[in-house]
Design a protein around this motif. Structure first.
Motif, short mmCIF file in Angstrom:
data_model
loop_
_atom_site.label_atom_id
_atom_site.label_comp_id
_atom_site.label_asym_id
_atom_site.label_seq_id
_atom_site.Cartn_x
_atom_site.Cartn_y
_atom_site.Cartn_z
N ILE A 359 0.85 -1.18 0.00
CA ILE A 359 0.00 0.00 0.00
C ILE A 359 0.89 1.24 0.00
N GLN A 360 0.33 2.37 -0.45
CA GLN A 360 1.10 3.59 -0.64
C GLN A 360 0.42 4.76 0.09
N VAL A 361 1.10 5.89 0.14
CA VAL A 361 0.50 7.16 0.59
C VAL A 361 0.79 8.20 -0.47
N TRP A 362 -0.26 8.84 -0.95
CA TRP A 362 -0.10 9.84 -2.00
C TRP A 362 -0.57 11.20 -1.54
N GLN A 363 0.13 12.24 -2.00
CA GLN A 363 -0.33 13.62 -1.89
C GLN A 363 -0.46 14.18 -3.31
N LEU A 364 -1.70 14.53 -3.67
CA LEU A 364 -1.98 15.13 -4.96
C LEU A 364 -2.30 16.61 -4.76
N VAL A 365 -1.83 17.45 -5.67
CA VAL A 365 -2.23 18.85 -5.70
C VAL A 365 -2.97 19.07 -7.01
N LEU A 366 -4.21 19.55 -6.90
CA LEU A 366 -5.08 19.73 -8.05
C LEU A 366 -5.53 21.18 -8.16
N ALA A 367 -5.79 21.61 -9.39
CA ALA A 367 -6.28 22.97 -9.65
C ALA A 367 -7.34 22.90 -10.74
N HIS A 368 -8.23 23.88 -10.74
CA HIS A 368 -9.30 23.91 -11.74
C HIS A 368 -8.75 23.87 -13.16
N HIS A 369 -7.91 24.85 -13.50
CA HIS A 369 -7.42 25.00 -14.86
C HIS A 369 -5.89 25.01 -14.92
N GLY A 370 -5.26 24.70 -13.80
CA GLY A 370 -3.82 24.78 -13.75
C GLY A 370 -3.36 26.18 -13.40
N THR A 371 -2.26 26.27 -12.65
CA THR A 371 -1.74 27.59 -12.29
C THR A 371 -1.09 28.22 -13.51
N SER A 372 -1.31 29.51 -13.72
CA SER A 372 -0.89 30.17 -14.95
C SER A 372 0.62 30.17 -15.14
N ARG A 373 1.35 30.23 -14.03
CA ARG A 373 2.82 30.26 -14.13
C ARG A 373 3.44 28.89 -13.87
N GLY A 374 2.60 27.88 -13.76
CA GLY A 374 3.11 26.56 -13.47
C GLY A 374 3.24 26.33 -11.98
N TYR A 375 3.17 25.10 -11.55
CA TYR A 375 3.23 24.77 -10.13
C TYR A 375 4.63 24.25 -9.78
N ARG A 376 5.21 24.81 -8.75
CA ARG A 376 6.53 24.37 -8.31
C ARG A 376 6.36 23.30 -7.23
N SER A 377 6.79 22.10 -7.54
CA SER A 377 6.67 20.99 -6.59
C SER A 377 7.50 21.27 -5.35
N ILE A 378 6.89 21.04 -4.19
CA ILE A 378 7.55 21.29 -2.91
C ILE A 378 7.75 19.96 -2.20
N ARG A 379 8.97 19.70 -1.78
CA ARG A 379 9.28 18.45 -1.11
C ARG A 379 9.89 18.65 0.27
N CYS A 380 10.48 19.79 0.52
CA CYS A 380 11.13 20.04 1.81
C CYS A 380 10.36 21.09 2.59
N PRO A 381 9.72 20.73 3.70
CA PRO A 381 9.02 21.74 4.50
C PRO A 381 9.99 22.63 5.23
N GLN A 382 9.51 23.78 5.64
CA GLN A 382 10.34 24.70 6.42
C GLN A 382 10.39 24.29 7.89
N CYS A 383 9.29 23.71 8.38
CA CYS A 383 9.15 23.40 9.80
C CYS A 383 9.71 22.01 10.09
N VAL A 384 11.02 21.92 10.24
CA VAL A 384 11.68 20.63 10.52
C VAL A 384 12.63 20.81 11.68
N ALA A 385 13.01 19.66 12.23
CA ALA A 385 13.90 19.70 13.40
C ALA A 385 15.27 20.20 13.01
#
Length: 385
Positions: A359-385
């Motif tokens: 089994i897996q865990v997925w995070q999807l980010v969806l938009a109505h028509h897509g962001t006009s400037r493109g979506y920048r994938s984020i993998r590293c949160p700021q709030c980390v130890a």
């Protein structure tokens, strides 16, 4: 009659022994993942009843295993769940899923009553202090606390939350995301849950913040939000309602807003849950596949991002299990020994499933028509130890 019973038991013993041997599991062996049989009825019962009987016989003390997570890892890695012939409880579950909508409005609150209302004391001692009951993000984290804070921050950053925005949290649990987003990102939040216990505690925890917690089914929503998240709730929606769920999100999401879906996922398409999990843990639950999600999304949204966090869930569940074991003495007067064995079986079988990549865990980010400037994938949160 006694002779026939002995013959049936002997045949069942050989059959299960061969299955276990393929997964490098020994009966009455000495390794942590080997199993010890305490009641000889185990054999014919499990052969006849499949996964439901396997779980119930463990709850009844008919067998034991020192490391259940490793036991299930080996079974699932070998694909024995696919080759082991279908049993009556599983077939009944499939027929029910085909003939009726097991996740309709009338049944929507059953999982809240059966699972999430099991006791806030139980979950408070098992989870981290934020009461986050979903996969943590361990990329830079060393503790469960930090992993959950990192996951909450990752979600907020993926949604590009800004002060003054309104966030909808479908399946808000005990308010962990609502609390985090309101405090750290200055947003207003509406959280939905189908659990009275969760709603009560979430309202207490979010007091004084711009957070509204509703005991409400998602299908009743009709207002607009700047961003929407659903974390660990989609597993209760059901394949007959995937499209309806996405239409609700489409209706409630602002034109330039983002929707983040965080869900456990299956490697292949199914229509119902494992019979034991359906009966004892998550009634009416089921895991979506990539194909099912794609069909539900198309053509309502553009998929901006898809991240697999599956390898992080084994570590998360094992952390919950260690907390559960360490604190059991404090709460066991409220629960039975059978409940203890059920909960142990639940947590460790899930850990084994994730380790096997079953089994897996997925995070999807969806938009109505897509962001006009493109979506920048984020993998590293700021709030980390």
């Amino acid at each position: 009659m006694a002779t026939m019973r002995r013959i049936i038991r002997s045949m069942a013993q050989r059959y299960l022994g061969n299955l276990f041997e393929k997964a490098d599991i020994a009966v009455d062996g000495q390794r942590p993942w080997d199993i010890r049989i305490n009641d000889q009825r185990f054999y014919e019962t499990v052969v006849a009843g499949g996964s439901l009987a396997l779980g119930e016989s463990y709850m009844d003390g008919w067998w034991d295993c020192q490391a259940l997570n490793q036991f299930f890892y080996r079974l699932l890695k070998q694909g024995i769940d696919r080759t082991y012939c279908q049993k009556f409880p599983a077939l009944i579950g499939k027929m029910k899923a085909l003939l009726c909508n097991r996740q309709n409005r009338r049944r929507a609150f059953q999982v809240g009553e059966r699972h999430y209302d099991a006791g806030n004391d139980l979950f408070a001692l098992m989870l981290d202090s934020s009461l986050t009951y979903s996969c943590g993000y361990w990329r830079r984290a060393e503790t469960l606390e930090h992993a959950q804070q990192a996951k909450l921050d990752l979600i907020c950053r993926k949604l590009n939350l800004q002060p003054g925005m309104r966030l909808l949290d479908i399946g808000c649990g005990w308010g962990s995301l609502a609390l985090f987003a309101a405090r750290n990102y200055g947003v207003e939040v509406v959280g939905l849950t189908v659990s009275e216990e969760q709603a009560h505690l979430a309202r207490e925890r979010c007091a004084g913040l711009p957070v509204e917690i509703r005991l409400q089914d998602y299908r009743e929503l009709d207002t607009t939000f700047d961003a929407i998240a659903s974390v660990g709730m989609f597993e209760h929606v059901g394949y007959k309602n995937y499209r309806a769920f996405m239409r609700v999100v489409q209706r409630c999401l602002a034109g330039d807003g983002l929707f983040l879906l965080h869900t456990i996922g299956a490697n292949s398409s199914v229509r119902c849950c494992d019979p034991w999990f359906d009966k004892y843990i998550f009634p009416n639950g089921m895991l979506p596949s990539i194909r099912q999600l794609g069909a539900a999304i198309e053509p309502l949204f553009i998929m901006e991002d898809w991240q697999n966090l599956g390898v992080d869930y084994e570590k998360t569940v094992l952390s919950w299990y260690r907390n559960f074991e360490a604190n059991w003495e404090r709460i066991k007067r409220r629960y039975s020994e059978r409940f203890y064995r059920m909960w142990r079986y639940y947590l460790l079988s899930v850990a084994g499933g994730f380790r096997a990549r079953h089994i897996q865990v997925w995070q999807l980010v969806l938009a109505h028509h897509g962001t006009s400037r493109g979506y920048r994938s984020i993998r590293c949160p700021q709030c980390v130890a």
